[in-house]
Scaffold this active site. Structure first.
Site, mmCIF file in Angstrom:
data_model
loop_
_atom_site.group_PDB
_atom_site.id
_atom_site.type_symbol
_atom_site.label_atom_id
_atom_site.label_comp_id
_atom_site.label_asym_id
_atom_site.label_seq_id
_atom_site.Cartn_x
_atom_site.Cartn_y
_atom_site.Cartn_z
ATOM 1 N N GLU A 723 0.879 -1.176 0.000
ATOM 2 C CA GLU A 723 0.000 0.000 0.000
ATOM 3 C C GLU A 723 0.906 1.212 0.000
ATOM 4 O O GLU A 723 1.760 1.324 0.881
ATOM 5 C CB GLU A 723 -0.854 0.029 1.270
ATOM 6 C CG GLU A 723 -1.931 -1.017 1.356
ATOM 7 C CD GLU A 723 -3.021 -0.818 0.347
ATOM 8 O OE1 GLU A 723 -3.119 0.303 -0.212
ATOM 9 O OE2 GLU A 723 -3.752 -1.773 0.082
ATOM 10 N N CYS A 757 -2.914 7.793 4.764
ATOM 11 C CA CYS A 757 -2.738 7.724 3.303
ATOM 12 C C CYS A 757 -4.080 7.991 2.607
ATOM 13 O O CYS A 757 -4.121 8.379 1.449
ATOM 14 C CB CYS A 757 -2.133 6.402 2.861
ATOM 15 S SG CYS A 757 -2.653 5.029 3.832
#
Ligand code: FDA
Length: 960
Positions: A723, A757
């Protein structure tokens, strides 16, 4: 003592209503209201769409937009009116007419429930009521303000009303009096609200006015009740009888509330008014409790609320010597029961009153004055945009399946049925279906002050524990290995506070850990998958037991505000439980097709030793998620946490090993090994080590891509799950509800200082609402509380470390040169790595500010000419992790679903806060490699798929 039954009195009331209904002029607008309601309840889908349209209409500024959205809703509602309206709307004259009729109908609909848009109109309504011997209570429409300016406006308006209307009777909402942008600023809210209430009460006493405090959402109920009890018992207000409160009978704890208020009033020795209602927010409370997995605070069967209402009516009426009962309902049965009970108990008619809403069950209202009862009408007035929540609540109330008004006046149920004793309905209790799906763990209920105290006390404990700045080892197998060199873990809000000295793990330590992980991996993978799952569930349980300590730790080491830290602990627990469940599913059977004589099946085998490299921004949840996924399917793991948050990783592995011990599984020490230290050295060493077969990484794109390159240049290449960040956009179109969009965007961009994020860093606003939006943002954002996250009221804490602070400030400096600063340079705490929330406008789409992942509280705002333009700005980015859309246009929502290039699209809610099993999380483009975390495909990445085909035919005979 009379011998009437509730049913007989109810029939009397119905006779009265019928007589009145005959006199109702068909052209009276109640008729129009009824027609609209009737059409809508015949078609549930259309009803939803019509109410949604009513909700959005006042925000639509142009005729074209109104018609456009109207047609979209008709289409969504599969209305037969869609095709002719669509065709007709092509002709300009008819377009004009259609727009007029739409506006007219909604205004008339609103007029049936809202007595006017200004105080003059409200005064006329008061006058009309007094001619009929009816009293009033005035409600200035609006609730839940976001900033001081909005809240002060309500405060001043309330003051003005008290001064302007002789002996005014007001119903006010505390959510409007104090801004709601901050989440846990209870002490501050309490102070400000108390001061405002004292001022209002003082004015009311002088002006002989009465003030009733409406009860709103359950979350705030106890908090508001406590404030009121404290103020009204102060010497200055103790003898004032003009105050009132509301008890909601749909709440399971309402009897206790009512009894508490009554005994409080007895102690106070002067009366207050208590209005008994069933409660106006049932759908919200029910959905909220389901989503949070909290005990549902409201009864779930309508008859239960009815039974409770009758019971509480009796308690309330019995207490008329101490409080003034006000029975508010439009349910003939509920009213009949109260009337009958008062008659039976010989309670003087002047000792209590009935209350009804403006525009509801008008046919019954005169009955009360004609029979010497007091009736007070709740009179809402004000701007329709602010009043929309009120209007929609009334529409829902008139059309809900269980509503008395719908059953009595739109569905035409029989009087006997409508007057049936609700206690007799309890036999129809439907069986609750068993929910077999995954159940997320509940977050803390922050409305309970006990939870605040628990966090505070854990923070205190940890602060004591960390005073010694102990040394922390690497955890390898069952060994604690202290290094020669240590690095400091510090509190980012107080960098001088060293929390611990963390071992600088070495390559030798890595080798040891890899060897241990290799040594036990085979045995672990051969263990029954249900036993592995059971172990993960036990660890989940242990984490839950340590929830408050973990929250405190996240707060001190990662700088997380309480709400964020709590969400993270829940996510970690969910990951363990979810992957435990999913691993069983993965190993549960054949998914390939077999034929006679040919048996085909897949088996899933672990890779072996994995390296788990989590980030500092979700140091617990992401670590636990990646590690539990790896081991759930038979891998073992070396965890290399981020240096900034090594203590959290240490705490988790310690808990994990403790569970192994508790369960007598000493042989599996080393399933998870912890090596703390630098990414550049030991992180790389692990990635490149030939015995590490799988790498699960979350962090920056640069590091993720370098791991990917290294892993793909080995023979065979290693499996990488990564990720890698985002530059996430939120689009707010012109139909959006700004009351939701604004706090949603602020939370998405500045919650945890923009360091998720998934955080929003680009806002794209339609040009028609751009200026309004900027003005409200400018008013609201500077009010968020920036402080040490150890304090509950903190909305935004520091960034993680000095490097981040410098990097983000550098971007802000670039922004100041390249774009226009809208908000920035706000006052910050003196110590700690704080960065001001910053917003830029007039930013070039391709600038670094608009394209780089800054990972801090910096938002750039773009103006979009139309929705296509908004989407093109959103998609002009190399990342594609999350995206947000605030819109009430069905077509725009569909278009975004189709064209917004993003892994997770959040519609009409913040774009952060994915929940395991509900919002599988992961991105497109440069944001991710692999399947989404917390989703059904994630585990597939942690296994190798082997397909077995066996010819089962032996000399012409085949197995069954
Ligand atoms: P009815 O008998 O039709 O009851 C409908 C109510 O039943 C719903 O509103 C809900 O409370 C409950 N219900 C519906 N489905 C249910 C289910 N499946 N399980 C359990 N219960 C279910 N409200 C509020 O919250 N705060 C306030 O301050 C006020 N103030 C106020 C003042 C005045 C003068 C009036 C008349 C009303 C209010 N209300 C209110 C609104 C009030 O809560 C709302 O009008 C009533 O709940 C409607 O109840 P009735 O008895 O009129 O109808």
């Amino acid at each position: 003592m009379n011998n009437y039954t509730d049913q007989q009195i109810g029939k009397d009331l119905f006779r009265y209503i019928k007589k009145r209904s005959k006199k109702t002029n068909l052209f009276k607008f109640a008729w129009l209201k009824n027609q609209i309601l009737k059409i809508s309840i015949q078609n549930k889908k259309l009803q939803t769409q019509l109410f949604r349209f009513v909700d959005v209409l006042p925000s639509l500024k142009t005729k074209d937009r109104r018609l456009d959205i109207f047609l979209q809703y008709l289409h969504e509602g599969k209305s037969l009116l869609y095709a002719p309206s669509f065709l007709a709307a092509k002709t300009p004259v008819i377009r004009e007419f259609l727009d007029w009729i739409i506006n007219f109908s909604v205004k008339e609909l609103a007029k049936t429930f809202i007595c006017g848009s200004n105080i003059q109109q409200a005064k006329q309504s008061i006058k009309k009521l007094s001619l009929k011997n009816q009293l009033y209570t005035l409600d200035l429409l609006g609730e839940l303000t976001l900033n001081k300016k909005e809240a002060d406006k309500y405060f001043n308006d309330y003051k003005q009303l008290i001064q302007e209307i002789p002996s005014a009777h007001l119903s006010i909402k505390l959510s409007a009096l104090e801004p709601h942008i901050n989440i846990l600023d209870f002490e501050i809210k309490k102070n400000n609200l108390s001061n405002k209430l004292r001022e209002l009460f003082r004015l009311a006493i002088t002006a002989n006015a009465s003030i009733n405090i409406d009860t709103e959402h359950y979350f705030w109920k106890d908090f508001y009740f406590q404030i009121l009890k404290e103020i009204l018992i102060e010497d200055e207000f103790r003898s004032w009888t003009g105050a009132g409160i509301v008890v909601q009978a749909y709440l399971k704890d309402s009897q206790k509330d009512l009894e508490d208020w009554i005994s409080w009033a007895k102690k106070r020795k002067s009366s207050i008014s208590i209005r008994l209602v069933k409660g106006a927010y049932w759908d919200y409370e029910y959905a909220k409790a389901k989503q949070q997995n909290w005990q549902c605070p409201v009864f779930t069967q309508k008859f239960q609320s009815d039974i409770n209402y009758e019971k509480l009516s009796e308690i309330l009426l019995d207490s008329y010597n101490f409080v003034r009962p006000a029975l508010a309902s439009h349910n003939v049965r509920s009213l009949a029961h109260a009337i009958n009970y008062a008659l039976k108990k010989n309670i003087p008619k002047q000792a209590f009153e009935f209350q009804m809403l403006y525009g509801m069950l008008d046919e019954l209202k005169d009955y009360f004055s004609e029979n010497d009862y007091t009736l007070r009408i709740y009179l809402p007035y004000g701007d329709l945009v602010q009043g929309m929540s009120y209007l929609v609540r009334r529409l829902l109330e008139n059309t809900a399946n269980d509503s008395f008004l719908r059953q009595g006046f739109l569905d035409g149920s029989s009087e006997d049925l409508l007057l049936q004793d609700p206690n007799e309905k309890s036999f129809d209790l439907p069986k609750t279906p068993v929910d077999t799906g995954f159940e997320n763990i509940a977050n803390i209920d922050f409305s309970k002050s006990i939870n605040h105290s628990k966090i505070q006390s854990e923070i205190k404990n940890l602060n004591n524990e960390f005073k010694l700045a102990q040394k922390y080892p690497c955890l390898i197998g069952d060994q604690k290995i202290f290094a020669d060199k240590f690095f400091e873990s510090v509190n980012p809000a107080k960098p001088s506070q060293v929390l611990g000295l963390i071992s600088h793990g070495t390559e030798q330590d890595c080798n040891k850990a890899i060897n241990r992980a290799k040594e036990i991996q085979k045995k672990w993978s051969q263990w029954d998958c249900s036993k592995r799952a059971e172990l993960l569930k036990n660890v989940a349980h242990e984490l839950e037991k340590n929830r408050f300590r973990l929250i405190a730790l996240l707060c001190l080491e990662a700088g997380k505000p309480w709400v964020e830290a709590d969400g993270e602990v829940s996510e970690a627990v969910d990951f363990l439980n979810y992957y435990a469940q999913e691993s069983l599913e993965l190993f549960s059977g054949d998914k390939l097709r077999s034929l006679p004589g040919e048996k085909n099946y897949n088996i899933y085998q672990p890779y072996g030793v994995s390296a788990i490299i989590p980030p500092w921004n979700f140091p617990l949840a992401i670590l636990v998620g990646m590690a539990s996924a790896a081991i759930s399917v038979g891998n073992t793991a070396i965890i290399k946490p981020s240096m900034q948050t090594s203590l959290i990783a240490y705490e988790f592995v310690k808990i994990f090993n403790r569970v192994l011990e508790m369960k007598g599984l000493h042989q599996f020490k080393g399933l998870l090994n912890l090596i703390t230290g630098e990414g550049k050295t030991i992180g790389n060493f692990l990635v490149e080590h030939p015995d590490v077969k799988l790498i699960a990484f979350t962090g920056s794109n640069a590091v993720g891509m370098s791991i990917y390159q290294k892993a793909s240049s080995t023979f065979p290449p290693k499996r990488v799950v990564a990720e890698m960040g985002g530059k996430n956009a939120v689009i707010i179109d012109e139909s959006a509800d700004l009351d939701e969009a604004l706090p949603g965007l602020i939370y998405s961009a500045f919650g945890y200082s923009g360091q998720k994020c998934s955080a929003a860093s680009r806002a794209i606003i339609h040009q028609n609402i751009y200026q309004d939006f900027l003005a409200r943002l400018k008013q609201t954002l500077p009010e968020i509380i920036i402080t040490d996250p150890a304090q509950g009221q903190c909305y935004m804490g520091p960034v993680i470390d000095a490097n981040s602070q410098i990097k983000i400030n550098n971007y802000i400096n670039i922004g100041k040169q390249e774009a226009d600063l809208l908000i920035g340079d706000l006052e910050l705490p003196e110590t700690g790595y704080f960065v001001s929330p910053t917003v830029f406008v007039n930013v070039s789409e391709d600038s670094k500010l608009a394209q780089d992942e800054i990972f801090g509280p910096v938002l750039v705002v773009f103006k979009a000419n139309n929705f296509d333009h908004a989407l093109s700005i959103a998609n002009n980015c190399s990342f594609g992790l999350t995206g947000g859309l605030y819109s009430r246009s069905p077509n725009n929502i569909k278009q975004a679903i189709d064209q917004f290039v993003t892994g997770n699209l959040y519609i009409n809610r913040p774009c952060t806060g994915a929940i395991v099993s509900r919002q599988a999380f992961g991105g497109l483009k440069n944001s991710s490699i692999g399947f989404k975390a917390g989703g059904p495909n994630y585990l597939l990445q942690f296994v190798q798929e082997k397909t077995i085909t066996e010819n089962t035919m032996r000399r012409g005979f085949a197995e069954d």
